[in-house]
Scaffold this motif. Structure first.
Motif, short mmCIF file in Angstrom:
data_model
loop_
_atom_site.label_atom_id
_atom_site.label_comp_id
_atom_site.label_asym_id
_atom_site.label_seq_id
_atom_site.Cartn_x
_atom_site.Cartn_y
_atom_site.Cartn_z
N ALA A 81 -4.43 0.34 -3.59
CA ALA A 81 -4.91 1.74 -3.69
C ALA A 81 -6.11 1.96 -2.79
CB ALA A 81 -5.24 2.08 -5.14
N VAL A 111 -7.06 6.85 -7.19
CA VAL A 111 -8.32 6.10 -7.04
C VAL A 111 -9.43 6.66 -7.93
CG1 VAL A 111 -10.15 5.42 -5.43
CG2 VAL A 111 -7.75 5.12 -4.80
N THR A 129 -2.80 8.95 -3.68
CA THR A 129 -3.92 8.02 -3.59
C THR A 129 -5.21 8.72 -3.98
OG1 THR A 129 -2.80 6.97 -1.74
CG2 THR A 129 -5.08 6.36 -2.09
N ALA A 151 -5.05 1.96 0.81
CA ALA A 151 -4.35 3.18 1.22
C ALA A 151 -5.25 4.41 1.22
CB ALA A 151 -3.15 3.42 0.30
N LEU A 152 -6.46 4.29 0.71
CA LEU A 152 -7.36 5.44 0.61
C LEU A 152 -7.60 6.14 1.95
CD1 LEU A 152 -8.84 6.98 -1.58
CD2 LEU A 152 -10.81 5.50 -1.20
N PHE A 188 0.70 1.77 -7.70
CA PHE A 188 -0.51 1.21 -7.12
C PHE A 188 -1.17 0.26 -8.09
CE2 PHE A 188 -1.41 4.98 -4.20
CZ PHE A 188 -1.24 4.24 -3.05
N ALA A 200 0.82 -1.21 0.00
CA ALA A 200 0.00 0.00 0.00
C ALA A 200 0.86 1.26 0.00
CB ALA A 200 -0.94 0.01 1.21
N PRO A 260 3.20 3.28 -2.32
CA PRO A 260 3.64 3.34 -3.71
C PRO A 260 5.14 3.56 -3.85
CG PRO A 260 2.34 5.28 -3.15
CD PRO A 260 2.24 4.34 -1.99
#
Length: 148
Positions: A105, A120, A116, A108-109, A100, A23, A25
């Motif tokens: 992704a 996303v 992120t 990790a949001l 990602f 998670a 990057p």
């Protein structure tokens, strides 16, 4: 029960992504940078994932039916079409440029990092756009007015 097990395994998967560094990057991009700041640690993560998947598949195929279903849902197509190849290429480019792929992704949001928060929505827009392109137009090699 099926939903609870799905939720629990999803949480376990997400936790594994965070703990393994997938998670992050920067860690992923360093893994892909063979001639720069190469970080080989993600090779162990991928090796562990392959090992777990191998064992899981071996155990799964000893059963007549899935544990939480009435039958196995397997893909029927086995050919490589332009849509599949284009999707794989875009996935690889996105992973290489952004660090990602979809699972990490989304994991990790909640961290709300700028990368992120850009990746996303772009990923979701790309997924939506891919569904708008007619399959027949891609496999025939032209994007004609098939949807009209």
């Amino acid at each position: 029960m099926r939903n609870a097990i799905g939720y629990a395994t999803g949480l376990l998967f997400g936790l594994g992504l965070v703990v393994s560094g997938m998670a992050n990057p920067a860690k992923v991009l360093n893994f892909l940078d063979l001639f720069g700041t190469w970080d080989p640690s993600l090779a162990f993560v991928m090796g562990g994932a392959v090992l777990v998947a191998f064992v899981g598949y071996r155990l799964t195929w000893t059963r007549q039916v899935p544990l939480l279903g009435s039958r196995f849902e397997l893909p029927t197509r086995q050919d490589l079409d332009p849509r599949l190849l284009a999707g794989a290429a875009m996935f690889g480019l996105g992973w290489g440029l952004g660090g990602f792929c979809p699972g990490p992704a989304l994991t990790a949001l909640p961290l709300a990092a700028t990368g992120t928060l850009v990746f996303v929505p772009a990923m979701l827009a790309g997924m939506w756009l891919a569904r708008q392109v007619p399959t027949k137009a891609i496999t025939s090699g032209s994007l004609s007015a098939e949807r009209a």
